[in-house]
Design a protein around this motif. Structure first.
Motif, mmCIF file in Angstrom:
data_model
loop_
_atom_site.group_PDB
_atom_site.id
_atom_site.type_symbol
_atom_site.label_atom_id
_atom_site.label_comp_id
_atom_site.label_asym_id
_atom_site.label_seq_id
_atom_site.Cartn_x
_atom_site.Cartn_y
_atom_site.Cartn_z
ATOM 1 N N LEU A 129 6.876 -44.743 -19.292
ATOM 2 C CA LEU A 129 7.941 -43.861 -18.812
ATOM 3 C C LEU A 129 7.524 -42.402 -18.909
ATOM 4 C CD1 LEU A 129 11.090 -45.645 -20.290
ATOM 5 C CD2 LEU A 129 10.375 -45.563 -17.890
ATOM 6 N N ARG A 130 6.789 -42.079 -19.946
ATOM 7 C CA ARG A 130 6.292 -40.707 -20.072
ATOM 8 C C ARG A 130 5.348 -40.376 -18.909
ATOM 9 N NH1 ARG A 130 5.255 -36.275 -23.044
ATOM 10 N NH2 ARG A 130 3.125 -35.502 -23.102
ATOM 11 N N GLY A 131 4.490 -41.307 -18.550
ATOM 12 C CA GLY A 131 3.588 -41.086 -17.422
ATOM 13 C C GLY A 131 4.337 -40.892 -16.117
ATOM 14 N N ILE A 132 5.394 -41.685 -15.909
ATOM 15 C CA ILE A 132 6.209 -41.561 -14.702
ATOM 16 C C ILE A 132 6.872 -40.186 -14.651
ATOM 17 C CG2 ILE A 132 8.269 -42.423 -13.526
ATOM 18 C CD1 ILE A 132 7.541 -45.214 -14.639
ATOM 19 N N ALA A 133 7.439 -39.748 -15.773
ATOM 20 C CA ALA A 133 8.119 -38.453 -15.822
ATOM 21 C C ALA A 133 7.149 -37.311 -15.548
ATOM 22 C CB ALA A 133 8.788 -38.271 -17.181
ATOM 23 N N LEU A 134 5.962 -37.365 -16.133
ATOM 24 C CA LEU A 134 4.968 -36.323 -15.900
ATOM 25 C C LEU A 134 4.537 -36.287 -14.440
ATOM 26 C CD1 LEU A 134 2.788 -36.748 -19.118
ATOM 27 C CD2 LEU A 134 4.181 -34.752 -18.530
ATOM 28 N N PHE A 135 4.383 -37.472 -13.845
ATOM 29 C CA PHE A 135 4.019 -37.515 -12.425
ATOM 30 C C PHE A 135 5.097 -36.855 -11.580
ATOM 31 C CE2 PHE A 135 4.438 -39.200 -8.221
ATOM 32 C CZ PHE A 135 3.155 -39.202 -7.724
ATOM 33 N N PHE A 136 6.358 -37.228 -11.785
ATOM 34 C CA PHE A 136 7.442 -36.659 -10.988
ATOM 35 C C PHE A 136 7.495 -35.141 -11.124
ATOM 36 C CE2 PHE A 136 9.693 -40.907 -10.908
ATOM 37 C CZ PHE A 136 9.725 -41.004 -9.532
ATOM 38 N N ILE A 188 -1.971 -29.979 -12.527
ATOM 39 C CA ILE A 188 -3.143 -30.819 -12.793
ATOM 40 C C ILE A 188 -3.065 -31.431 -14.186
ATOM 41 C CG2 ILE A 188 -5.648 -30.718 -13.155
ATOM 42 C CD1 ILE A 188 -5.693 -28.635 -10.825
ATOM 43 N N SER A 189 -2.600 -30.658 -15.153
ATOM 44 C CA SER A 189 -2.453 -31.166 -16.515
ATOM 45 C C SER A 189 -1.470 -32.332 -16.562
ATOM 46 C CB SER A 189 -1.988 -30.048 -17.447
ATOM 47 O OG SER A 189 -1.711 -30.544 -18.743
ATOM 48 N N ASP A 190 -0.330 -32.199 -15.868
ATOM 49 C CA ASP A 190 0.666 -33.272 -15.845
ATOM 50 C C ASP A 190 0.112 -34.528 -15.189
ATOM 51 O OD1 ASP A 190 2.561 -31.816 -17.183
ATOM 52 O OD2 ASP A 190 3.824 -31.410 -15.451
ATOM 53 N N TYR A 191 -0.541 -34.369 -14.064
ATOM 54 C CA TYR A 191 -1.118 -35.531 -13.376
ATOM 55 C C TYR A 191 -2.166 -36.218 -14.256
ATOM 56 C CZ TYR A 191 0.816 -34.778 -8.624
ATOM 57 O OH TYR A 191 1.629 -34.672 -7.527
ATOM 58 N N ARG A 192 -3.040 -35.420 -14.856
ATOM 59 C CA ARG A 192 -4.100 -36.000 -15.689
ATOM 60 C C ARG A 192 -3.515 -36.760 -16.878
ATOM 61 N NH1 ARG A 192 -8.455 -30.963 -15.927
ATOM 62 N NH2 ARG A 192 -9.600 -31.496 -14.010
ATOM 63 N N ALA A 193 -2.508 -36.179 -17.495
ATOM 64 C CA ALA A 193 -1.881 -36.846 -18.633
ATOM 65 C C ALA A 193 -1.196 -38.132 -18.199
ATOM 66 C CB ALA A 193 -0.877 -35.907 -19.302
ATOM 67 N N VAL A 195 -2.132 -40.213 -15.749
ATOM 68 C CA VAL A 195 -3.049 -41.267 -15.272
ATOM 69 C C VAL A 195 -3.152 -42.460 -16.218
ATOM 70 C CG1 VAL A 195 -5.467 -41.807 -14.810
ATOM 71 C CG2 VAL A 195 -4.414 -39.851 -13.694
ATOM 72 N N PRO A 196 -3.555 -42.271 -17.487
ATOM 73 C CA PRO A 196 -3.747 -43.452 -18.344
ATOM 74 C C PRO A 196 -2.457 -44.157 -18.734
ATOM 75 C CG PRO A 196 -4.015 -41.443 -19.621
ATOM 76 C CD PRO A 196 -3.885 -41.019 -18.190
ATOM 77 N N MET A 197 -1.318 -43.490 -18.558
ATOM 78 C CA MET A 197 -0.048 -44.088 -18.949
ATOM 79 C C MET A 197 0.627 -44.853 -17.813
ATOM 80 S SD MET A 197 1.623 -41.229 -21.518
ATOM 81 C CE MET A 197 1.181 -39.754 -20.607
ATOM 82 N N LEU A 198 0.137 -44.670 -16.589
ATOM 83 C CA LEU A 198 0.716 -45.360 -15.448
ATOM 84 C C LEU A 198 0.019 -46.705 -15.245
ATOM 85 C CD1 LEU A 198 1.052 -42.392 -12.937
ATOM 86 C CD2 LEU A 198 2.906 -43.570 -14.130
ATOM 87 N N PHE A 209 2.214 -45.160 -9.525
ATOM 88 C CA PHE A 209 1.291 -45.926 -10.355
ATOM 89 C C PHE A 209 -0.001 -45.128 -10.449
ATOM 90 C CE2 PHE A 209 0.981 -47.292 -6.016
ATOM 91 C CZ PHE A 209 -0.311 -47.733 -5.781
ATOM 92 N N ARG A 210 -1.024 -45.706 -11.044
ATOM 93 C CA ARG A 210 -2.201 -44.897 -11.377
ATOM 94 C C ARG A 210 -2.860 -44.274 -10.146
ATOM 95 N NH1 ARG A 210 -5.924 -47.460 -15.899
ATOM 96 N NH2 ARG A 210 -3.791 -47.648 -16.715
ATOM 97 N N ALA A 211 -2.935 -45.039 -9.059
ATOM 98 C CA ALA A 211 -3.536 -44.492 -7.837
ATOM 99 C C ALA A 211 -2.735 -43.309 -7.304
ATOM 100 C CB ALA A 211 -3.638 -45.585 -6.774
ATOM 101 N N SER A 212 -1.430 -43.290 -7.555
ATOM 102 C CA SER A 212 -0.580 -42.180 -7.114
ATOM 103 C C SER A 212 -0.979 -40.887 -7.816
ATOM 104 C CB SER A 212 0.892 -42.481 -7.406
ATOM 105 O OG SER A 212 1.247 -43.795 -7.087
ATOM 106 N N ALA A 213 -1.197 -40.969 -9.124
ATOM 107 C CA ALA A 213 -1.558 -39.779 -9.891
ATOM 108 C C ALA A 213 -2.938 -39.265 -9.472
ATOM 109 C CB ALA A 213 -1.532 -40.082 -11.384
#
Length: 452
Positions: A129-136, A188-193, A195-198, A209-213
């Protein structure tokens, strides 16, 4: 009206829009405040807030379409007319600024909830969920930055205005415009963070999902002319999910030939009202339409013959199957183009040819397809940029592409609009490429307006 009131005004309804159904009619104040992972997930699953309502202002000023004088004078709002002709006038409507920040608010609220949950107890779900939030958050920031900031130049990026970077859910904190460099660094920092959580795969439509980031990172890296990273991120995205639709299998006679949530969609995002670019109003620029060969299936899948004016065409190839909004999400087709362009700029000709031909093999009539074989970097780059424009038409990429390509004298373009006999011109170096902030944001919030 003070800053606190402004922020409340711009974020009005945030605490209810994303939470309808679980924040209503609660008997206890402790239940009103979101505090569980379920609450965070509901915030992030709100498709109308997180995936819809992204800006169209910049795209209204691109060269891929035009409107007739009759449409301009009779069907467009004052803000739409001003955006279409690049008028340096105040914009009073603020929803195209407000709605992306609603997504940011939800993401920040979810991040705060997630941070308060015991990490050891629910590690995998919490991190996902943290990865999803950072991506958004990164995606919303990216949409705003591409619209309201000038093209990225490393030498001046720390001096150019970026956007306000809201990194917490507080509504009583003043907004300050970060620099262009700080803004890209945060994205870029948000997307990078993230990646491994998606997850590698995602079954819920609208979730990243990971390919999105990786795709978001590729887009940002291309905008900042970091071609090594753009190539690497696009390649990483493709390796996870590189599926393409074969246009030979689509029915061009359909009203919407391209399925929604098709296999190319890495992240679904759509704008608010398309205005002048809607199927009813917008007509494809003749020079763009004529750039498609007759064997190019996109010519019949993307475009529909219009009655007025005679010989004109409107757009029907939306990935969201809509005539009134634009798809601006991330797709595999965009990633093949990023990889091809970056590879060419890096001198990786074989890799560039492989990427562009993989895409075109799925776009050209199978009985007529002939792979691109050009090996001159200069000539190949021009081919790829032409294909980029043809592939990503009405996909929210042209405004950002125009401003970044205008930094190179080889690709600079003067755009003209003629309305009622009056000609308006957008020069390649115009400061108008940093679209004005809405006037209420500037005057009430005391946020600096873009330089003219």
């Amino acid at each position: 009206m003070n800053v606190n009131v402004l922020i409340s005004f711009l974020l009005v309804g945030l605490t209810s829009v994303g939470c309808t159904g679980f924040l209503e009619e609660k008997p206890d104040i402790k239940m009103v405040i979101p505090h569980t992972l379920e609450d965070a997930e509901l915030l992030l699953n709100n498709y109308s807030t997180m995936n819809m309502g992204y800006p169209t202002w910049g795209e209204w000023g691109i060269d891929d379409y035009y409107v007739t004088d009759q449409t301009f004078n009779g069907a467009l709002t004052i803000d739409q007319r001003n955006a279409y002709t690049w008028a340096d006038a105040p914009y009073e409507a603020f929803t195209q600024w407000q709605l992306p920040y609603k997504a940011v608010f939800n993401a920040n609220q979810a991040l705060e909830i997630i941070q308060s949950v015991d990490a050891a107890a629910v590690s995998q779900r919490r991190d996902n969920l943290r990865g999803i939030a950072l991506f958004f958050r990164a995606f919303a920031f990216q949409q705003l930055l591409e619209l309201h900031a000038m093209a990225y130049q490393k030498e001046t990026a720390d001096k150019e205005l970026g956007i306000p970077l809201r990194l917490g859910p507080e509504i009583d904190k003043s907004s300050v415009r970060a620099s262009l460099q700080q803004s890209y660094d945060q994205i870029i920092s948000d997307y990078r963070a993230a990646v491994p959580m998606l997850p590698l795969h995602e079954s819920i439509k609208g979730r990243p999902f990971r390919a999105s980031a990786y795709a978001g990172l590729a887009r940002a890296s291309l905008n900042t002319a970091d071609y090594h990273l753009a190539y690497a991120y696009a390649d990483s995205s493709i390796r996870i999910h590189g599926d393409l639709m074969d246009f030979n299998l689509l029915d061009a006679s359909r009203d919407f030939p391209i399925p929604q949530f098709n296999t190319e969609v890495l992240f679904s995002a759509v704008t608010g009202v398309a205005g002048p670019m809607s199927r009813t109003n917008g007509r494809i620029a003749p020079e763009l339409y004529e750039s498609y060969e007759d064997t190019d299936l996109r010519k019949s899948i993307f475009f529909l013959k219009a009655n007025i004016p005679t010989g004109s065409y409107s757009f029907k190839g939306a990935y969201n199957q809509s005539i009134s909004s634009l798809f601006v999400g991330l797709t595999t087709s965009e990633m093949y183009l990023v990889k091809a362009e970056s590879a060419t700029r890096l001198g990786l000709i074989d890799e560039a040819l492989d990427a562009i031909n993989t895409l075109l093999e799925n776009r050209i009539d199978q009985t007529s397809f002939a792979p691109v074989s050009e090996r001159s970097p200069e000539s190949l780059l021009r081919i790829i940029l032409s294909e980029r424009r043809k592939e990503l038409v009405f996909r929210g990429r042209r405004w950002a592409d125009l401003k970044r390509l205008n930094l190179d004298t080889r690709f600079q373009k003067v755009i003209e609009r003629t309305v009622d006999g009056k000609v308006d011109v957008l020069e390649p170096d115009s400061r108008k490429y940093a679209f004005r902030l809405p006037e209420p944001v500037v005057t009430i919030g005391k946020i600096p307006q873009n330089i003219r």
